[in-house]
Design a protein around this motif. Structure first.
Motif, short mmCIF file in Angstrom:
data_model
loop_
_atom_site.label_atom_id
_atom_site.label_comp_id
_atom_site.label_asym_id
_atom_site.label_seq_id
_atom_site.Cartn_x
_atom_site.Cartn_y
_atom_site.Cartn_z
N UNK A 196 -4.22 4.65 18.33
CA UNK A 196 -4.17 5.08 16.94
C UNK A 196 -4.66 3.91 16.10
N UNK A 197 -5.56 4.20 15.19
CA UNK A 197 -6.13 3.16 14.34
C UNK A 197 -5.49 3.23 12.96
N UNK A 198 -5.07 2.08 12.46
CA UNK A 198 -4.52 2.00 11.12
C UNK A 198 -5.31 0.93 10.36
N UNK A 199 -5.76 1.32 9.14
CA UNK A 199 -6.59 0.43 8.32
C UNK A 199 -5.78 0.01 7.11
N UNK A 200 -5.67 -1.30 6.93
CA UNK A 200 -4.89 -1.84 5.83
C UNK A 200 -5.68 -1.88 4.53
N UNK A 201 -5.00 -2.27 3.47
CA UNK A 201 -5.66 -2.40 2.18
C UNK A 201 -6.74 -3.48 2.20
N UNK A 209 -9.20 -2.92 10.38
CA UNK A 209 -8.67 -1.89 11.27
C UNK A 209 -7.88 -2.55 12.39
N UNK A 210 -6.75 -1.97 12.70
CA UNK A 210 -5.93 -2.41 13.81
C UNK A 210 -5.74 -1.22 14.74
N UNK A 215 -0.26 -2.61 9.47
CA UNK A 215 -1.46 -2.91 8.67
C UNK A 215 -1.09 -3.60 7.37
N UNK A 216 0.16 -4.05 7.27
CA UNK A 216 0.58 -4.80 6.10
C UNK A 216 1.07 -3.96 4.93
N UNK A 248 9.71 -4.46 -1.39
CA UNK A 248 8.34 -4.90 -1.70
C UNK A 248 7.47 -3.77 -2.24
N UNK A 249 7.97 -2.54 -2.15
CA UNK A 249 7.21 -1.39 -2.62
C UNK A 249 7.58 -1.11 -4.08
#
Length: 154
Positions: A22-27, A31-32, A67-68, A74-75
Motif C-alpha cells: 500500500x502506498x501512502x503519499x505525505x504532504x 511516497x512510502x 507519511x507524517x 497536532x491536528x
C-alpha cells in the motif's frame, strides 16, 4: 513434481506479496510503500459496513501517520485543511477529511480492511478496502484500494 511446485511458489510469492503493498503519499510529496507485513502490524479494528458485513484491517489514521500526517493534539490550525484521497486499482477514489480519520475528532472509524467476515478479501475487493464506520451506504468504500495521498485544501 514437488520441486516444480516449490519453484513456482518461490516465483509467485514476491508477486503476491507486492500485490499487498500500500502506498501512502505525505504532504511533502514523498511516497512510502508499506508492505503487507507492515500493514498487518498496525493497530487493527473491525467495522460493520451498512450494518451488514464485518470488515477488519489496519486503522487508516495509523497508515497516514507513516507519511507524517498530524493527529491528536497536532491536528489543529492549518492542518485542519488536510484531506486524504484513497485510490483504487481501477482508478476510483474517495475523499475524507483528515479529521474524519482521527479518533479525537470523530466517533467513526476508517480502516483499510484486508478481511471480511473473518476471511481474506476477494481478488476483486483487495488488496485493501476502505471502510468508513457510520457510512449508511458503501459509496466511499473504495474496494481494491492501493494508495492514499494527503493533500491540503486552499
Amino acid at each position: 513434481m514437488k520441486s516444480l511446485l516449490a519453484a513456482l511458489a518461490l516465483v509467485l510469492t514476491p508477486a503476491l506479496a507486492a500485490a499487498q503493498d500500500f502506498t501512502v503519499v505525505g504532504l511533502d510529496g514523498k511516497a512510502r510503500t508499506l508492505t503487507a507485513a507492515q500493514m498487518a502490524d498496525m493497530p487493527r479494528e473491525s467495522v460493520k459496513l451498512a450494518g451488514k458485513k464485518t470488515y477488519e484491517g489496519p486503522v487508516l489514521a495509523y497508515v497516514l501517520r507513516e507519511a507524517g500526517a498530524p493527529s491528536g493534539a497536532r491536528l489543529h490550525g492549518p492542518a485542519m485543511r488536510t484531506y486524504v484521497v484513497v485510490r483504487a486499482k481501477d482508478g476510483f477514489a474517495a475523499v475524507l477529511s483528515l479529521a474524519e480519520t482521527d479518533k479525537d475528532f470523530s466517533n467513526g472509524l476508517a480502516i483499510l480492511a484486508d478481511k471480511v467476515d473473518g476471511q481474506p478479501l476477494s481478488e476483486r475487493d483487495g488488496p485493501y478496502r476502505l471502510v468508513v464506520d457510520g457510512d449508511l451506504k458503501g459509496s466511499r468504500s473504495v474496494w481494491g484500494a492501493t494508495s492514499a495521498e494527503l493533500k491540503t485544501a486552499d
